[in-house]
Design a protein around this motif. Structure first.
Motif, PDB file in Angstrom:
ATOM      1  N   PHE A  27       1.016  -1.319   0.175  1.00 51.50           N
ATOM      2  CA  PHE A  27      -0.065   0.077  -0.084  1.00 51.50           C
ATOM      3  C   PHE A  27       0.903   1.203  -0.141  1.00 51.50           C
ATOM      4  O   PHE A  27       1.894   1.314   0.771  1.00 51.50           O
ATOM      5  CB  PHE A  27      -0.852   0.167   1.292  1.00 51.50           C
ATOM      6  CG  PHE A  27      -2.058  -0.929   1.154  1.00 51.50           C
ATOM      7  CD1 PHE A  27      -3.120  -0.690   0.446  1.00 51.50           C
ATOM      8  CD2 PHE A  27      -1.918  -2.171   1.824  1.00 51.50           C
ATOM      9  CE1 PHE A  27      -4.264  -1.508   0.341  1.00 51.50           C
ATOM     10  CE2 PHE A  27      -3.079  -3.005   1.961  1.00 51.50           C
ATOM     11  CZ  PHE A  27      -4.028  -2.780   1.162  1.00 51.50           C
ATOM     12  N   ASN A  28       0.666   2.283  -0.766  1.00 48.08           N
ATOM     13  CA  ASN A  28       1.070   3.607  -0.587  1.00 48.08           C
ATOM     14  C   ASN A  28       0.083   4.769  -0.439  1.00 48.08           C
ATOM     15  O   ASN A  28      -1.073   4.653  -0.852  1.00 48.08           O
ATOM     16  CB  ASN A  28       1.516   4.027  -2.119  1.00 48.08           C
ATOM     17  CG  ASN A  28       2.717   3.168  -2.538  1.00 48.08           C
ATOM     18  OD1 ASN A  28       3.029   2.330  -2.331  1.00 48.08           O
ATOM     19  ND2 ASN A  28       3.245   3.853  -3.918  1.00 48.08           N
ATOM     20  N   ASP A  29       0.509   5.053   0.919  1.00 53.55           N
ATOM     21  CA  ASP A  29      -0.893   5.906   1.424  1.00 53.55           C
ATOM     22  C   ASP A  29      -0.116   7.362   1.352  1.00 53.55           C
ATOM     23  O   ASP A  29       1.000   7.889   1.735  1.00 53.55           O
ATOM     24  CB  ASP A  29      -0.893   5.836   3.005  1.00 53.55           C
ATOM     25  CG  ASP A  29      -1.526   4.363   3.448  1.00 53.55           C
ATOM     26  OD1 ASP A  29      -0.834   3.748   4.090  1.00 53.55           O
ATOM     27  OD2 ASP A  29      -2.353   4.238   2.865  1.00 53.55           O
ATOM     28  N   VAL A  30      -0.947   8.218   0.696  1.00 50.01           N
ATOM     29  CA  VAL A  30      -0.632   9.710   0.296  1.00 50.01           C
ATOM     30  C   VAL A  30      -1.781  10.585   0.427  1.00 50.01           C
ATOM     31  O   VAL A  30      -2.954   9.963   0.714  1.00 50.01           O
ATOM     32  CB  VAL A  30      -0.752   9.612  -1.398  1.00 50.01           C
ATOM     33  CG1 VAL A  30      -0.481  11.006  -2.132  1.00 50.01           C
ATOM     34  CG2 VAL A  30       0.531   8.611  -2.228  1.00 50.01           C
ATOM     35  N   THR A  31      -1.150  11.818   1.027  1.00 55.03           N
ATOM     36  CA  THR A  31      -2.422  12.708   1.539  1.00 55.03           C
ATOM     37  C   THR A  31      -2.098  13.935   0.658  1.00 55.03           C
ATOM     38  O   THR A  31      -1.148  14.515   0.602  1.00 55.03           O
ATOM     39  CB  THR A  31      -2.070  13.087   2.987  1.00 55.03           C
ATOM     40  OG1 THR A  31      -2.377  11.853   3.741  1.00 55.03           O
ATOM     41  CG2 THR A  31      -3.148  14.108   3.358  1.00 55.03           C
ATOM     42  N   LEU A  32      -3.166  14.443   0.112  1.00 53.62           N
ATOM     43  CA  LEU A  32      -3.310  15.693  -0.776  1.00 53.62           C
ATOM     44  C   LEU A  32      -4.154  16.750  -0.013  1.00 53.62           C
ATOM     45  O   LEU A  32      -5.386  16.683   0.143  1.00 53.62           O
ATOM     46  CB  LEU A  32      -3.711  15.297  -2.063  1.00 53.62           C
ATOM     47  CG  LEU A  32      -2.819  14.571  -3.121  1.00 53.62           C
ATOM     48  CD1 LEU A  32      -3.484  14.363  -4.408  1.00 53.62           C
ATOM     49  CD2 LEU A  32      -1.358  15.287  -3.295  1.00 53.62           C
TER      50      LEU A  32
END
Length: 537
Positions: A27-32
Protein backbone atom coordinates in the motif's frame (compact mmCIF):
# COMPACT_ATOMS: atom_id res chain seq x y z
CA UNK A 1 22.31 37.02 -20.05
CA UNK A 2 19.72 35.89 -17.52
CA UNK A 3 20.96 33.33 -15.02
CA UNK A 4 18.81 30.33 -14.26
CA UNK A 5 17.14 29.48 -11.00
CA UNK A 6 16.20 26.05 -9.71
CA UNK A 7 16.61 23.23 -12.19
CA UNK A 8 13.27 21.54 -11.50
CA UNK A 9 9.86 22.39 -10.06
CA UNK A 10 9.08 21.75 -6.44
CA UNK A 11 7.77 18.24 -7.00
CA UNK A 12 7.29 16.83 -3.53
CA UNK A 13 7.53 13.12 -4.18
CA UNK A 14 4.90 11.08 -2.32
CA UNK A 15 6.00 7.46 -2.08
CA UNK A 16 5.49 4.70 0.49
CA UNK A 17 8.39 4.24 2.86
CA UNK A 18 8.46 0.50 2.21
CA UNK A 19 9.66 1.09 -1.34
CA UNK A 20 12.52 3.23 -0.08
CA UNK A 21 13.74 0.61 2.39
CA UNK A 22 13.56 -2.19 -0.16
CA UNK A 23 10.60 -4.08 1.32
CA UNK A 24 8.05 -5.16 -1.28
CA UNK A 25 5.37 -2.47 -1.09
CA UNK A 26 1.69 -3.27 -0.94
CA UNK A 27 0.00 0.00 0.00
CA UNK A 28 1.10 3.53 -0.80
CA UNK A 29 -0.59 6.03 1.50
CA UNK A 30 -0.67 9.55 0.08
CA UNK A 31 -2.29 12.71 1.46
CA UNK A 32 -3.27 15.65 -0.70
CA UNK A 33 -4.57 18.82 0.92
CA UNK A 34 -6.67 20.71 -1.61
CA UNK A 35 -6.22 24.38 -0.77
CA UNK A 36 -6.56 27.86 -2.20
CA UNK A 37 -3.07 29.23 -2.79
CA UNK A 38 -1.77 32.41 -4.41
CA UNK A 39 0.69 31.21 -7.04
CA UNK A 40 2.62 32.94 -9.83
CA UNK A 41 4.27 30.28 -12.01
CA UNK A 42 4.52 32.76 -14.89
CA UNK A 43 5.01 35.85 -12.72
CA UNK A 44 1.31 36.77 -12.56
CA UNK A 45 -0.15 36.08 -9.12
CA UNK A 46 -3.58 34.50 -9.01
CA UNK A 47 -5.58 32.49 -6.52
CA UNK A 48 -5.62 28.81 -7.42
CA UNK A 49 -7.08 25.49 -6.41
CA UNK A 50 -4.00 23.39 -5.73
CA UNK A 51 -2.75 20.17 -4.21
CA UNK A 52 -0.58 20.93 -1.17
CA UNK A 53 -0.26 24.54 -2.30
CA UNK A 54 2.05 23.90 -5.27
CA UNK A 55 1.94 23.82 -9.05
CA UNK A 56 2.38 21.24 -10.34
CA UNK A 57 0.95 19.26 -7.47
CA UNK A 58 3.10 16.66 -5.69
CA UNK A 59 4.45 13.78 -7.72
CA UNK A 60 2.71 10.55 -6.74
CA UNK A 61 5.03 7.57 -7.26
CA UNK A 62 4.21 3.88 -7.09
CA UNK A 63 5.51 0.53 -8.26
CA UNK A 64 3.75 -2.01 -10.43
CA UNK A 65 1.34 -4.04 -8.32
CA UNK A 66 0.98 -1.46 -5.56
CA UNK A 67 -2.32 -0.19 -4.24
CA UNK A 68 -2.47 3.56 -3.86
CA UNK A 69 -4.61 5.06 -1.10
CA UNK A 70 -4.93 8.77 -1.76
CA UNK A 71 -6.60 10.76 0.99
CA UNK A 72 -7.94 14.07 -0.30
CA UNK A 73 -8.64 16.70 2.34
CA UNK A 74 -10.81 19.48 0.93
CA UNK A 75 -9.50 22.61 2.64
CA UNK A 76 -10.78 25.10 0.08
CA UNK A 77 -11.67 28.41 1.70
CA UNK A 78 -15.39 28.49 2.44
CA UNK A 79 -15.93 32.24 2.47
CA UNK A 80 -13.52 34.16 0.29
CA UNK A 81 -15.19 36.57 -2.10
CA UNK A 82 -12.13 36.90 -4.29
CA UNK A 83 -12.33 33.19 -5.06
CA UNK A 84 -15.99 33.13 -6.05
CA UNK A 85 -15.02 32.08 -9.58
CA UNK A 86 -13.87 28.63 -8.42
CA UNK A 87 -15.80 25.68 -7.05
CA UNK A 88 -15.60 24.68 -3.40
CA UNK A 89 -16.48 20.99 -3.76
CA UNK A 90 -14.12 18.76 -5.67
CA UNK A 91 -13.09 15.23 -6.64
CA UNK A 92 -9.90 13.73 -8.03
CA UNK A 93 -9.59 12.16 -11.47
CA UNK A 94 -6.62 9.81 -11.96
CA UNK A 95 -6.24 9.90 -15.73
CA UNK A 96 -5.59 6.49 -17.27
CA UNK A 97 -5.94 4.34 -14.14
CA UNK A 98 -8.23 1.36 -14.70
CA UNK A 99 -9.93 0.95 -11.27
CA UNK A 100 -10.63 -2.72 -11.76
CA UNK A 101 -13.81 -4.15 -10.28
CA UNK A 102 -14.96 -4.05 -7.50
CA UNK A 103 -13.26 -0.70 -7.00
CA UNK A 104 -14.74 1.41 -9.81
CA UNK A 105 -16.71 3.55 -7.35
CA UNK A 106 -13.39 5.16 -6.39
CA UNK A 107 -12.83 6.39 -9.93
CA UNK A 108 -13.70 10.00 -9.09
CA UNK A 109 -15.74 11.34 -12.02
CA UNK A 110 -18.31 13.74 -10.53
CA UNK A 111 -21.90 12.59 -11.03
CA UNK A 112 -20.78 9.53 -13.00
CA UNK A 113 -19.10 7.42 -10.31
CA UNK A 114 -19.34 9.69 -7.28
CA UNK A 115 -20.56 12.92 -5.72
CA UNK A 116 -18.03 15.69 -5.03
CA UNK A 117 -16.40 16.17 -1.64
CA UNK A 118 -17.40 19.39 0.10
CA UNK A 119 -15.26 21.84 2.10
CA UNK A 120 -13.86 20.59 5.42
CA UNK A 121 -14.44 17.00 4.34
CA UNK A 122 -12.13 14.21 3.24
CA UNK A 123 -12.25 11.12 1.08
CA UNK A 124 -9.77 8.29 0.50
CA UNK A 125 -9.50 6.92 -3.03
CA UNK A 126 -8.18 3.38 -3.32
CA UNK A 127 -6.39 2.56 -6.57
CA UNK A 128 -5.27 -1.06 -7.05
CA UNK A 129 -2.71 -0.62 -9.84
CA UNK A 130 -2.47 -4.26 -10.88
CA UNK A 131 -0.30 -4.71 -13.97
CA UNK A 132 -0.39 -1.06 -14.98
CA UNK A 133 2.86 0.85 -15.36
CA UNK A 134 3.78 4.12 -17.00
CA UNK A 135 3.00 7.82 -17.04
CA UNK A 136 -0.28 9.22 -15.72
CA UNK A 137 -1.58 12.32 -13.95
CA UNK A 138 -4.28 13.46 -11.57
CA UNK A 139 -6.42 16.56 -11.75
CA UNK A 140 -9.60 18.37 -10.88
CA UNK A 141 -10.52 21.94 -11.70
CA UNK A 142 -7.32 21.89 -13.71
CA UNK A 143 -7.95 25.28 -15.34
CA UNK A 144 -7.61 26.66 -11.80
CA UNK A 145 -4.42 24.76 -11.01
CA UNK A 146 -5.15 21.33 -9.52
CA UNK A 147 -2.91 19.07 -11.60
CA UNK A 148 0.01 16.76 -10.83
CA UNK A 149 1.96 13.74 -12.16
CA UNK A 150 1.40 10.09 -11.21
CA UNK A 151 4.12 7.65 -12.26
CA UNK A 152 3.98 3.85 -11.89
CA UNK A 153 7.45 2.33 -12.14
CA UNK A 154 8.17 -1.22 -13.28
CA UNK A 155 11.08 -2.79 -11.35
CA UNK A 156 11.35 -5.34 -14.20
CA UNK A 157 10.85 -2.89 -17.06
CA UNK A 158 11.41 -4.80 -20.35
CA UNK A 159 12.64 -1.50 -21.87
CA UNK A 160 15.17 -0.77 -19.12
CA UNK A 161 18.13 -1.40 -21.43
CA UNK A 162 17.06 1.59 -23.55
CA UNK A 163 17.79 4.24 -20.92
CA UNK A 164 20.12 5.07 -18.04
CA UNK A 165 18.08 7.57 -16.01
CA UNK A 166 14.37 7.60 -15.08
CA UNK A 167 13.50 9.57 -11.97
CA UNK A 168 11.53 12.58 -10.75
CA UNK A 169 13.89 14.84 -12.73
CA UNK A 170 12.88 13.29 -16.04
CA UNK A 171 9.21 14.28 -15.88
CA UNK A 172 8.14 17.01 -18.31
CA UNK A 173 4.84 18.35 -17.03
CA UNK A 174 3.48 20.63 -19.77
CA UNK A 175 0.34 22.70 -19.39
CA UNK A 176 -1.51 25.80 -20.43
CA UNK A 177 -2.03 28.51 -17.82
CA UNK A 178 -4.90 30.88 -17.18
CA UNK A 179 -4.97 34.19 -15.32
CA UNK A 180 -8.77 34.21 -15.02
CA UNK A 181 -10.87 31.78 -13.04
CA UNK A 182 -12.57 28.86 -14.68
CA UNK A 183 -16.23 29.54 -13.86
CA UNK A 184 -16.15 33.08 -15.24
CA UNK A 185 -14.42 31.88 -18.42
CA UNK A 186 -16.91 29.04 -18.83
CA UNK A 187 -19.87 31.38 -18.42
CA UNK A 188 -18.38 33.73 -21.02
CA UNK A 189 -17.81 30.86 -23.44
CA UNK A 190 -21.33 29.53 -23.09
CA UNK A 191 -22.79 33.01 -23.60
CA UNK A 192 -20.66 34.08 -26.56
CA UNK A 193 -19.38 30.89 -28.27
CA UNK A 194 -15.89 32.44 -28.08
CA UNK A 195 -13.65 29.83 -26.52
CA UNK A 196 -11.15 31.14 -23.94
CA UNK A 197 -7.50 31.39 -24.97
CA UNK A 198 -4.76 30.58 -22.46
CA UNK A 199 -2.53 33.36 -21.16
CA UNK A 200 0.52 31.19 -21.77
CA UNK A 201 2.07 27.83 -21.05
CA UNK A 202 4.20 26.23 -18.37
CA UNK A 203 7.01 23.70 -18.57
CA UNK A 204 7.44 21.99 -15.20
CA UNK A 205 5.66 24.85 -13.49
CA UNK A 206 7.47 27.82 -15.07
CA UNK A 207 6.64 30.04 -18.02
CA UNK A 208 6.25 33.53 -19.37
CA UNK A 209 3.60 35.67 -21.03
CA UNK A 210 3.72 38.76 -23.22
CA UNK A 211 4.76 41.75 -21.16
CA UNK A 212 5.27 39.70 -18.02
CA UNK A 213 8.41 39.22 -15.93
CA UNK A 214 11.26 37.05 -17.21
CA UNK A 215 10.55 34.08 -14.99
CA UNK A 216 13.45 31.63 -15.05
CA UNK A 217 12.69 28.70 -17.32
CA UNK A 218 12.68 25.22 -15.85
CA UNK A 219 15.84 23.27 -16.59
CA UNK A 220 16.22 19.57 -17.37
CA UNK A 221 19.83 18.55 -16.72
CA UNK A 222 21.58 15.76 -18.64
CA UNK A 223 25.06 14.30 -18.72
CA UNK A 224 26.91 13.69 -21.97
CA UNK A 225 26.55 10.14 -23.20
CA UNK A 226 23.64 9.18 -20.96
CA UNK A 227 20.14 8.24 -22.07
CA UNK A 228 17.13 9.71 -20.27
CA UNK A 229 13.53 8.49 -20.13
CA UNK A 230 11.61 11.74 -20.32
CA UNK A 231 7.94 11.43 -19.41
CA UNK A 232 5.85 14.00 -21.28
CA UNK A 233 2.44 14.89 -19.82
CA UNK A 234 0.03 17.37 -21.42
CA UNK A 235 -1.99 18.49 -18.40
CA UNK A 236 -3.83 21.23 -20.27
CA UNK A 237 -7.37 22.44 -19.88
CA UNK A 238 -7.50 23.13 -23.60
CA UNK A 239 -4.23 23.36 -25.47
CA UNK A 240 -2.24 20.94 -27.55
CA UNK A 241 1.54 21.33 -27.73
CA UNK A 242 4.15 20.73 -30.41
CA UNK A 243 7.24 19.51 -28.55
CA UNK A 244 10.81 19.41 -29.86
CA UNK A 245 14.37 19.86 -28.59
CA UNK A 246 16.87 21.88 -30.58
CA UNK A 247 19.40 19.55 -32.30
CA UNK A 248 18.04 16.41 -30.58
CA UNK A 249 15.79 13.52 -31.50
CA UNK A 250 13.32 11.72 -29.23
CA UNK A 251 12.69 7.97 -29.31
CA UNK A 252 9.10 7.22 -28.33
CA UNK A 253 8.78 4.10 -26.14
CA UNK A 254 5.31 4.53 -24.59
CA UNK A 255 1.98 6.25 -25.23
CA UNK A 256 -0.52 6.82 -22.40
CA UNK A 257 1.14 4.16 -20.25
CA UNK A 258 1.36 1.50 -23.00
CA UNK A 259 4.89 0.46 -24.03
CA UNK A 260 5.65 0.83 -27.73
CA UNK A 261 8.37 -0.32 -30.05
CA UNK A 262 11.04 2.41 -30.25
CA UNK A 263 10.16 5.07 -32.83
CA UNK A 264 12.52 7.98 -33.55
CA UNK A 265 11.09 11.47 -34.16
CA UNK A 266 12.10 15.06 -33.52
CA UNK A 267 8.63 16.61 -33.18
CA UNK A 268 5.61 15.45 -31.17
CA UNK A 269 2.08 16.84 -31.25
CA UNK A 270 0.78 16.30 -27.74
CA UNK A 271 -3.00 16.60 -27.31
CA UNK A 272 -4.64 17.57 -24.02
CA UNK A 273 -4.48 14.59 -21.66
CA UNK A 274 -1.97 12.62 -23.73
CA UNK A 275 1.35 11.28 -22.43
CA UNK A 276 4.44 10.00 -24.20
CA UNK A 277 7.60 8.46 -22.78
CA UNK A 278 10.64 9.28 -24.93
CA UNK A 279 14.37 8.56 -24.78
CA UNK A 280 16.58 11.65 -25.06
CA UNK A 281 20.32 11.04 -25.38
CA UNK A 282 22.99 13.52 -24.37
CA UNK A 283 24.76 13.21 -27.72
CA UNK A 284 25.32 16.85 -28.65
CA UNK A 285 28.14 19.25 -27.70
CA UNK A 286 27.98 20.37 -24.08
CA UNK A 287 25.73 23.41 -23.93
CA UNK A 288 22.18 24.63 -23.35
CA UNK A 289 19.39 23.78 -25.79
CA UNK A 290 15.81 25.01 -26.01
CA UNK A 291 13.02 22.55 -25.31
CA UNK A 292 10.26 23.98 -27.49
CA UNK A 293 6.68 23.51 -26.28
CA UNK A 294 4.59 25.43 -28.79
CA UNK A 295 1.03 26.01 -27.62
CA UNK A 296 -1.83 25.42 -30.05
CA UNK A 297 -5.41 26.54 -29.63
CA UNK A 298 -5.38 30.30 -29.54
CA UNK A 299 -3.93 33.48 -30.96
CA UNK A 300 -2.81 36.82 -29.50
CA UNK A 301 -5.79 38.32 -31.31
CA UNK A 302 -8.00 36.62 -28.74
CA UNK A 303 -5.59 37.07 -25.83
CA UNK A 304 -2.70 39.54 -26.11
CA UNK A 305 -0.97 37.85 -23.16
CA UNK A 306 -0.29 34.79 -25.29
CA UNK A 307 3.03 34.41 -27.06
CA UNK A 308 3.49 30.83 -28.23
CA UNK A 309 7.22 31.43 -28.68
CA UNK A 310 7.63 31.81 -24.91
CA UNK A 311 6.51 28.27 -24.08
CA UNK A 312 9.68 26.25 -23.38
CA UNK A 313 12.20 24.72 -21.04
CA UNK A 314 15.96 24.24 -21.22
CA UNK A 315 17.97 21.06 -21.78
CA UNK A 316 21.15 21.76 -19.83
CA UNK A 317 24.28 19.64 -20.15
CA UNK A 318 26.43 19.21 -17.06
CA UNK A 319 29.48 21.41 -17.56
CA UNK A 320 27.64 24.07 -19.56
CA UNK A 321 27.19 27.59 -18.18
CA UNK A 322 24.13 28.23 -16.01
CA UNK A 323 22.59 30.43 -18.67
CA UNK A 324 19.86 30.45 -21.26
CA UNK A 325 20.73 29.12 -24.72
CA UNK A 326 22.26 31.70 -27.03
CA UNK A 327 20.33 30.37 -30.01
CA UNK A 328 17.03 31.96 -31.09
CA UNK A 329 13.72 30.84 -29.65
CA UNK A 330 12.13 28.99 -32.56
CA UNK A 331 8.96 26.97 -32.96
CA UNK A 332 10.94 23.82 -33.64
CA UNK A 333 12.50 22.18 -36.70
CA UNK A 334 11.82 23.62 -40.12
CA UNK A 335 9.25 21.67 -42.09
CA UNK A 336 11.92 20.09 -44.31
CA UNK A 337 13.77 18.77 -41.24
CA UNK A 338 10.74 17.75 -39.22
CA UNK A 339 10.24 14.11 -38.27
CA UNK A 340 6.72 14.24 -36.86
CA UNK A 341 5.27 11.58 -34.63
CA UNK A 342 2.27 10.04 -36.39
CA UNK A 343 0.07 8.03 -34.05
CA UNK A 344 -0.63 5.35 -36.66
CA UNK A 345 3.10 4.63 -37.00
CA UNK A 346 3.37 3.52 -33.37
CA UNK A 347 3.06 -0.17 -32.52
CA UNK A 348 2.73 -1.70 -29.05
CA UNK A 349 5.68 -3.57 -27.59
CA UNK A 350 3.25 -6.38 -26.76
CA UNK A 351 0.83 -6.57 -29.69
CA UNK A 352 -2.76 -7.48 -28.91
CA UNK A 353 -4.88 -7.78 -32.05
CA UNK A 354 -8.17 -5.94 -31.83
CA UNK A 355 -11.04 -8.45 -31.65
CA UNK A 356 -13.99 -7.99 -34.01
CA UNK A 357 -16.60 -5.52 -32.83
CA UNK A 358 -19.80 -6.86 -31.29
CA UNK A 359 -21.48 -3.44 -31.14
CA UNK A 360 -20.77 -0.50 -33.43
CA UNK A 361 -21.60 3.10 -32.53
CA UNK A 362 -21.22 6.20 -34.68
CA UNK A 363 -20.51 9.48 -32.90
CA UNK A 364 -21.24 12.71 -34.73
CA UNK A 365 -19.93 15.79 -32.97
CA UNK A 366 -21.39 19.24 -33.51
CA UNK A 367 -21.70 22.64 -31.89
CA UNK A 368 -24.98 24.53 -31.77
CA UNK A 369 -26.25 27.71 -30.13
CA UNK A 370 -29.41 27.52 -28.05
CA UNK A 371 -31.56 30.48 -29.04
CA UNK A 372 -33.89 29.93 -26.08
CA UNK A 373 -31.27 31.10 -23.59
CA UNK A 374 -31.70 34.64 -22.17
CA UNK A 375 -28.63 35.89 -24.05
CA UNK A 376 -29.72 34.33 -27.31
CA UNK A 377 -26.59 32.19 -27.31
CA UNK A 378 -25.73 29.21 -25.17
CA UNK A 379 -22.85 27.21 -26.56
CA UNK A 380 -23.59 23.50 -26.68
CA UNK A 381 -21.37 20.72 -27.95
CA UNK A 382 -23.20 17.57 -28.94
CA UNK A 383 -22.62 13.90 -29.55
CA UNK A 384 -25.32 12.68 -31.90
CA UNK A 385 -27.25 15.91 -31.26
CA UNK A 386 -27.24 15.41 -27.48
CA UNK A 387 -25.38 17.82 -25.20
CA UNK A 388 -24.37 16.02 -22.00
CA UNK A 389 -25.54 17.51 -18.71
CA UNK A 390 -24.43 15.94 -15.41
CA UNK A 391 -27.32 14.30 -13.56
CA UNK A 392 -28.16 15.20 -9.98
CA UNK A 393 -27.83 11.53 -9.01
CA UNK A 394 -24.57 9.88 -10.15
CA UNK A 395 -24.85 7.24 -12.86
CA UNK A 396 -23.34 4.57 -10.61
CA UNK A 397 -25.92 5.25 -7.89
CA UNK A 398 -28.71 4.82 -10.45
CA UNK A 399 -27.23 1.53 -11.67
CA UNK A 400 -26.83 0.18 -8.12
CA UNK A 401 -30.47 1.18 -7.50
CA UNK A 402 -31.61 -0.83 -10.51
CA UNK A 403 -31.14 1.22 -13.71
CA UNK A 404 -30.82 -1.34 -16.47
CA UNK A 405 -31.50 0.32 -19.80
CA UNK A 406 -30.99 3.64 -21.56
CA UNK A 407 -34.61 4.51 -20.78
CA UNK A 408 -33.64 4.63 -17.10
CA UNK A 409 -31.41 7.64 -17.74
CA UNK A 410 -32.33 11.13 -18.86
CA UNK A 411 -31.69 12.00 -22.49
CA UNK A 412 -29.15 14.64 -21.49
CA UNK A 413 -27.12 12.02 -19.61
CA UNK A 414 -26.16 10.52 -23.00
CA UNK A 415 -25.61 7.13 -21.39
CA UNK A 416 -24.99 4.05 -23.53
CA UNK A 417 -25.92 0.84 -21.70
CA UNK A 418 -23.61 -1.89 -22.95
CA UNK A 419 -23.55 -5.62 -22.15
CA UNK A 420 -20.53 -6.89 -20.26
CA UNK A 421 -17.62 -8.64 -21.97
CA UNK A 422 -18.33 -7.32 -25.43
CA UNK A 423 -16.21 -5.42 -27.93
CA UNK A 424 -17.48 -1.92 -28.65
CA UNK A 425 -16.45 0.13 -31.65
CA UNK A 426 -16.94 3.89 -31.73
CA UNK A 427 -16.49 5.59 -35.08
CA UNK A 428 -16.17 9.32 -35.56
CA UNK A 429 -16.92 9.66 -39.28
CA UNK A 430 -15.06 12.19 -41.43
CA UNK A 431 -16.73 15.58 -41.24
CA UNK A 432 -16.43 19.23 -42.16
CA UNK A 433 -15.89 20.20 -38.53
CA UNK A 434 -12.79 22.35 -38.03
CA UNK A 435 -11.86 20.92 -34.62
CA UNK A 436 -9.64 18.14 -33.27
CA UNK A 437 -11.14 16.75 -30.08
CA UNK A 438 -8.89 14.71 -27.76
CA UNK A 439 -11.37 12.04 -26.67
CA UNK A 440 -10.56 10.27 -23.40
CA UNK A 441 -12.12 7.08 -22.04
CA UNK A 442 -12.03 6.67 -18.26
CA UNK A 443 -11.08 3.33 -16.72
CA UNK A 444 -10.03 1.68 -19.97
CA UNK A 445 -7.67 1.76 -22.91
CA UNK A 446 -8.93 1.51 -26.47
CA UNK A 447 -7.40 0.23 -29.67
CA UNK A 448 -6.94 3.05 -32.18
CA UNK A 449 -8.11 1.20 -35.28
CA UNK A 450 -7.93 4.32 -37.44
CA UNK A 451 -6.23 7.57 -36.48
CA UNK A 452 -7.60 10.95 -37.49
CA UNK A 453 -4.68 11.81 -39.78
CA UNK A 454 -4.54 8.56 -41.74
CA UNK A 455 -6.65 6.25 -43.88
CA UNK A 456 -4.84 3.18 -42.52
CA UNK A 457 -7.09 0.67 -40.75
CA UNK A 458 -5.09 -1.50 -38.35
CA UNK A 459 -6.68 -4.37 -36.44
CA UNK A 460 -3.52 -6.47 -36.15
CA UNK A 461 -1.21 -4.42 -33.91
CA UNK A 462 -2.87 -1.03 -33.33
CA UNK A 463 -1.66 1.29 -30.61
CA UNK A 464 -3.62 1.12 -27.35
CA UNK A 465 -4.11 4.26 -25.30
CA UNK A 466 -6.79 6.31 -23.51
CA UNK A 467 -6.70 9.66 -25.40
CA UNK A 468 -6.89 10.04 -29.18
CA UNK A 469 -7.89 12.85 -31.48
CA UNK A 470 -11.22 12.85 -33.32
CA UNK A 471 -11.64 15.39 -36.10
CA UNK A 472 -12.38 15.96 -39.77
CA UNK A 473 -10.33 12.95 -40.92
CA UNK A 474 -12.35 10.41 -38.97
CA UNK A 475 -11.31 8.15 -36.08
CA UNK A 476 -12.20 4.57 -35.11
CA UNK A 477 -11.72 3.29 -31.56
CA UNK A 478 -12.45 -0.14 -30.09
CA UNK A 479 -12.62 -1.26 -26.45
CA UNK A 480 -14.01 -4.08 -24.32
CA UNK A 481 -16.60 -3.92 -21.58
CA UNK A 482 -14.80 -6.34 -19.27
CA UNK A 483 -14.68 -3.76 -16.45
CA UNK A 484 -18.24 -3.32 -15.15
CA UNK A 485 -19.26 0.20 -14.27
CA UNK A 486 -20.09 3.56 -15.85
CA UNK A 487 -17.11 5.13 -17.62
CA UNK A 488 -17.00 8.74 -18.76
CA UNK A 489 -16.05 9.22 -22.43
CA UNK A 490 -15.46 12.85 -23.29
CA UNK A 491 -13.47 15.51 -25.05
CA UNK A 492 -10.52 16.48 -22.84
CA UNK A 493 -10.85 20.16 -23.70
CA UNK A 494 -12.33 21.56 -20.50
CA UNK A 495 -14.60 24.05 -22.28
CA UNK A 496 -15.98 21.52 -24.77
CA UNK A 497 -16.61 18.90 -22.09
CA UNK A 498 -18.47 21.38 -19.89
CA UNK A 499 -20.51 22.51 -22.89
CA UNK A 500 -21.72 18.93 -23.36
CA UNK A 501 -19.17 17.01 -25.47
CA UNK A 502 -19.37 13.89 -23.35
CA UNK A 503 -21.13 10.59 -22.82
CA UNK A 504 -21.12 7.64 -20.43
CA UNK A 505 -20.31 4.04 -21.33
CA UNK A 506 -22.31 1.99 -18.79
CA UNK A 507 -20.73 -1.47 -19.01
CA UNK A 508 -22.69 -4.41 -17.65
CA UNK A 509 -25.31 -3.01 -15.23
CA UNK A 510 -26.08 -6.47 -13.78
CA UNK A 511 -22.38 -7.20 -13.32
CA UNK A 512 -21.91 -3.75 -11.79
CA UNK A 513 -24.55 -4.44 -9.15
CA UNK A 514 -23.07 -7.86 -8.44
CA UNK A 515 -19.42 -6.83 -8.26
CA UNK A 516 -19.13 -3.15 -7.32
CA UNK A 517 -19.62 -2.80 -3.58
CA UNK A 518 -19.07 0.79 -2.37
CA UNK A 519 -18.12 1.37 1.23
CA UNK A 520 -19.83 3.59 3.79
CA UNK A 521 -17.50 6.51 3.13
CA UNK A 522 -18.65 6.62 -0.50
CA UNK A 523 -22.28 6.08 0.50
CA UNK A 524 -22.21 9.26 2.57
CA UNK A 525 -20.82 11.53 -0.15
CA UNK A 526 -24.06 12.38 -1.97
CA UNK A 527 -26.05 13.13 1.19
CA UNK A 528 -23.28 15.42 2.39
CA UNK A 529 -22.97 17.15 -0.97
CA UNK A 530 -26.71 17.64 -1.39
CA UNK A 531 -26.91 19.22 2.07
CA UNK A 532 -24.44 21.97 1.07
CA UNK A 533 -25.65 25.44 0.06
CA UNK A 534 -25.20 26.14 -3.64
CA UNK A 535 -22.19 28.40 -3.12
CA UNK A 536 -20.25 25.53 -1.52
CA UNK A 537 -21.03 22.96 -4.19
Amino acid sequence: MKLLAATFPAFLSLFVAAAVTGRSPTFNDVTLDIVNADLAPDGFTRSTVSANGTFPGPLIRANKGDTLRVTMNNKLVITLSTDSGMRRSTTLDFDGIFFDTPNSYNEGTPFVTTCPVGPNASYTYELPLGEQTGTYWYHSQHADGLRGPLIIYDPDDPQADLYDVDDENTIWFISDWWHNKSLAMLESYQATQIIPVADGSLFNGAGRFNGGPEVSYSVSTVESGKRYRMRLINASARSDFTVSIDNHTMTVIAADGVATNPHVVNTIDLLAGQRYDVIVTGDQPVGNYWINTVLGGGTPRRNPNLNITLGRGILHYEGAPDAEPTTPMTLGPDEADRILLNEWELSPLVPIPAPPADIELSFFTSMTPNATSPSGFNTEWNINNISYVSPLVPTLVKIIDGANSEDDFGTKENTFVLPANKVIQITFPPSDEDELHPFHLHGNNFWVIKSNGSDIVNEVNPIRRDVSGAGAGGTTLRFTTDRPGPWFFHCHIFWHMNAGLASVMAAGPDETRAQVKPDAEWDDLCDAYNALPAELQ
